[in-house]
Design a protein around this motif. Sequence first.
Motif, PDB file in Angstrom:
ATOM      1  N   GLY A  59      47.492  32.306  41.427  1.00  0.00           N
ATOM      2  CA  GLY A  59      48.819  32.730  40.950  1.00  0.00           C
ATOM      3  C   GLY A  59      49.692  33.295  42.057  1.00  0.00           C
ATOM      4  N   THR A  60      50.305  34.410  41.743  1.00  0.00           N
ATOM      5  CA  THR A  60      51.210  35.058  42.693  1.00  0.00           C
ATOM      6  C   THR A  60      50.479  35.447  43.981  1.00  0.00           C
ATOM      7  OG1 THR A  60      52.761  35.812  41.012  1.00  0.00           O
ATOM      8  CG2 THR A  60      52.576  37.172  42.965  1.00  0.00           C
ATOM      9  N   SER A  61      49.251  35.897  43.844  1.00  0.00           N
ATOM     10  CA  SER A  61      48.485  36.289  45.037  1.00  0.00           C
ATOM     11  C   SER A  61      48.271  35.091  45.971  1.00  0.00           C
ATOM     12  CB  SER A  61      47.141  36.894  44.631  1.00  0.00           C
ATOM     13  OG  SER A  61      47.346  38.082  43.892  1.00  0.00           O
ATOM     14  N   VAL A 104      42.610  37.464  48.033  1.00  0.00           N
ATOM     15  CA  VAL A 104      43.783  38.304  47.744  1.00  0.00           C
ATOM     16  C   VAL A 104      43.868  38.450  46.231  1.00  0.00           C
ATOM     17  CG1 VAL A 104      46.283  38.606  48.056  1.00  0.00           C
ATOM     18  CG2 VAL A 104      44.967  37.283  49.735  1.00  0.00           C
ATOM     19  N   GLN A 106      45.426  41.314  43.144  1.00  0.00           N
ATOM     20  CA  GLN A 106      45.943  42.591  42.664  1.00  0.00           C
ATOM     21  C   GLN A 106      44.843  43.338  41.923  1.00  0.00           C
ATOM     22  OE1 GLN A 106      47.096  45.626  40.374  1.00  0.00           O
ATOM     23  NE2 GLN A 106      46.777  43.794  39.129  1.00  0.00           N
ATOM     24  N   SER A 107      44.294  42.699  40.894  1.00  0.00           N
ATOM     25  CA  SER A 107      43.328  43.375  40.012  1.00  0.00           C
ATOM     26  C   SER A 107      41.974  43.572  40.680  1.00  0.00           C
ATOM     27  CB  SER A 107      43.133  42.549  38.747  1.00  0.00           C
ATOM     28  OG  SER A 107      42.610  41.271  39.085  1.00  0.00           O
ATOM     29  N   GLY A 108      41.638  42.645  41.575  1.00  0.00           N
ATOM     30  CA  GLY A 108      40.299  42.672  42.166  1.00  0.00           C
ATOM     31  C   GLY A 108      39.233  42.204  41.198  1.00  0.00           C
ATOM     32  N   THR A 110      39.768  39.026  39.245  1.00  0.00           N
ATOM     33  CA  THR A 110      40.015  37.640  38.846  1.00  0.00           C
ATOM     34  C   THR A 110      38.751  36.798  39.063  1.00  0.00           C
ATOM     35  OG1 THR A 110      42.345  37.885  39.340  1.00  0.00           O
ATOM     36  CG2 THR A 110      41.507  35.634  39.282  1.00  0.00           C
ATOM     37  N   VAL A 156      53.114  42.374  33.196  1.00  0.00           N
ATOM     38  CA  VAL A 156      52.167  41.277  33.427  1.00  0.00           C
ATOM     39  C   VAL A 156      52.619  40.432  34.616  1.00  0.00           C
ATOM     40  CG1 VAL A 156      51.319  39.113  32.435  1.00  0.00           C
ATOM     41  CG2 VAL A 156      51.146  41.225  31.131  1.00  0.00           C
ATOM     42  N   SER A 158      53.689  39.837  38.116  1.00  0.00           N
ATOM     43  CA  SER A 158      53.450  40.636  39.309  1.00  0.00           C
ATOM     44  C   SER A 158      54.700  40.749  40.191  1.00  0.00           C
ATOM     45  CB  SER A 158      52.320  39.962  40.090  1.00  0.00           C
ATOM     46  OG  SER A 158      51.929  40.775  41.149  1.00  0.00           O
ATOM     47  N   GLN A 165      51.423  43.085  49.047  1.00  0.00           N
ATOM     48  CA  GLN A 165      50.518  42.104  49.682  1.00  0.00           C
ATOM     49  C   GLN A 165      51.191  41.507  50.921  1.00  0.00           C
ATOM     50  OE1 GLN A 165      49.878  39.327  46.471  1.00  0.00           O
ATOM     51  NE2 GLN A 165      48.142  40.445  45.613  1.00  0.00           N
ATOM     52  N   LEU A 242      57.619  30.478  39.456  1.00  0.00           N
ATOM     53  CA  LEU A 242      56.559  31.042  38.600  1.00  0.00           C
ATOM     54  C   LEU A 242      57.099  32.222  37.784  1.00  0.00           C
ATOM     55  CD1 LEU A 242      53.539  31.120  37.739  1.00  0.00           C
ATOM     56  CD2 LEU A 242      53.123  32.620  39.682  1.00  0.00           C
ATOM     57  N   LYS A 243      57.831  33.109  38.440  1.00  0.00           N
ATOM     58  CA  LYS A 243      58.398  34.260  37.729  1.00  0.00           C
ATOM     59  C   LYS A 243      59.295  33.801  36.591  1.00  0.00           C
ATOM     60  CE  LYS A 243      56.346  36.911  38.653  1.00  0.00           C
ATOM     61  NZ  LYS A 243      55.388  37.066  39.711  1.00  0.00           N
ATOM     62  N   GLU A 246      57.197  32.328  33.695  1.00  0.00           N
ATOM     63  CA  GLU A 246      56.372  33.321  33.008  1.00  0.00           C
ATOM     64  C   GLU A 246      57.159  34.158  32.024  1.00  0.00           C
ATOM     65  OE1 GLU A 246      54.717  35.328  36.626  1.00  0.00           O
ATOM     66  OE2 GLU A 246      52.909  35.286  35.436  1.00  0.00           O
ATOM     67  N   VAL A 363      42.800  37.982  34.729  1.00  0.00           N
ATOM     68  CA  VAL A 363      42.114  36.802  34.191  1.00  0.00           C
ATOM     69  C   VAL A 363      40.648  36.847  34.613  1.00  0.00           C
ATOM     70  CG1 VAL A 363      42.146  34.284  34.011  1.00  0.00           C
ATOM     71  CG2 VAL A 363      44.293  35.538  34.263  1.00  0.00           C
TER      72      VAL A 363
HETATM   73  C1  F6R Z   1      51.969  36.185  38.140  1.00  0.00           C
HETATM   74  C2  F6R Z   1      50.673  36.795  37.902  1.00  0.00           C
HETATM   75  C3  F6R Z   1      49.422  35.976  38.026  1.00  0.00           C
HETATM   76  C4  F6R Z   1      48.452  36.681  38.974  1.00  0.00           C
HETATM   77  C5  F6R Z   1      47.121  35.943  39.052  1.00  0.00           C
HETATM   78  C6  F6R Z   1      46.161  36.560  40.052  1.00  0.00           C
HETATM   79  O1  F6R Z   1      53.018  37.056  37.912  1.00  0.00           O
HETATM   80  O2  F6R Z   1      50.616  37.959  37.635  1.00  0.00           O
HETATM   81  O3  F6R Z   1      49.723  34.689  38.498  1.00  0.00           O
HETATM   82  O4  F6R Z   1      49.040  36.780  40.228  1.00  0.00           O
HETATM   83  O5  F6R Z   1      46.509  35.914  37.783  1.00  0.00           O
HETATM   84  O6  F6R Z   1      45.828  37.873  39.715  1.00  0.00           O
HETATM   85  P1  F6R Z   1      45.178  38.863  40.751  1.00  0.00           P
HETATM   86  O7  F6R Z   1      46.139  39.077  41.863  1.00  0.00           O
HETATM   87  O8  F6R Z   1      44.888  40.113  39.985  1.00  0.00           O
HETATM   88  O9  F6R Z   1      43.918  38.209  41.236  1.00  0.00           O
END
Ligand code: F6R
Length: 366
Positions: A59-61, A104, A106-108, A110, A156, A158, A165, A242-243, A246, A363
């Motif tokens: 995704g965004t990452s 990479v 955000q949540s660590g 995925t 939700v 990002s 990042q 993507l933004k 979404e 996810v």
């Molecule tokens: C987009 C978004 C998703 C996450 C993707 C990865 O706005 O939020 O595409 O970027 O699910 O999530 P992380 O960075 O947590 O691994």
Amino acid sequence: EKQGYKHFMLKEIHEQPARITDALRGRVSVDRGDVDFGEMGFDEEWIKGLDKIVFVACGTSYYAAQVAKYTIEELARVPVEVDLASEFRYRNPLITENTLCIPVSQSGETADTLAAMRQASELGAKCLAICNVIESTIAREAEGVVYTQAGPEIGVASTKAFTTQLAVVSMLAVWLGRRRGTLDAEEAREILQALRDVPGTMDKMLHEKAIYKHIAYNYSDVNSCLYLGRGNLYPIACEGALKLKEISYIHAEGYAAGEMKHGPIALIDENLPVVILVPKNRVYEKVFSNLEEVKARQGQLIALATEGDNGVRDFADVVLEIPDVPEYIQPLLSVVVMQLLAYHVADFKGTDVDQPRNLAKSVTVE
Ligand code: F6R
């Protein structure tokens, strides 16, 4: 907790200057022209002998990782591959003991990113995680971790997780370049100073609102939208698309500007808005020619340009601006414009901006 903002997403967009400041704090030394991430557990000799870096993300990452390819290859002169974690998992990737794998996330948490990192590790790579959530699974399992310091992200979609990042990626490129001897202190100082200036510049950009309301009013009932960017702004075009999908549910596609004539040009007519990222940089003239091509086919042009670029104004229907900043910094500022564009369109449509349908913040299943 929204601190007066209508949505968490808008609050988080506005928080970005402060969170980027947090991400840089204690790490950047402009005087020394270097970056200090503290103890990372990687031998300096090993860093010098790296054969390649492999990013895995979703995704965004994943778009942050794509920007990283440009910055790291340029400053540290090491080959960088960027893979979608879900693709990497089921290939037979070429990894050696001299490969650095960078997940990479955000949540660590995925699932695909975690599995890709584990696979790289089994094949002998060392892993350095770029994560936001402290002590998350990916952060704990990697040999080293650089936290993005964005704080909790509630929306939700990002936003601040992505810009922090990008800040980490720039610092990492300088850190690698200095250790590998491909970047001298003087060049590093310039880049780091430019990075230091980002929060102040971004803060000023966030006050502009009228133009986004104007775009929302005029474009929120379109069916589809094309985003074009080139170089390190190609991933930003994809992230902008993507933004929009979404949170506004408008179909949008990010495309490399140079690929326009290889297909998407067939879509262009008076009903298709085309967002083009065309600030002054090494590919400016190339992307400018896309403006002309879209205009010749009566496409609706929304351009993101360098402040005061009157040439772009001659073609575009709407011009969004970023200040004149070095190329490495352009993704950081441009994406804020993309976020605000998507936000205002979605808000005008009245969708659930913070909790878009069918999406989850993290996810954790494949
Ligand atoms: C987009 C978004 C998703 C996450 C993707 C990865 O706005 O939020 O595409 O970027 O699910 O999530 P992380 O960075 O947590 O691994």
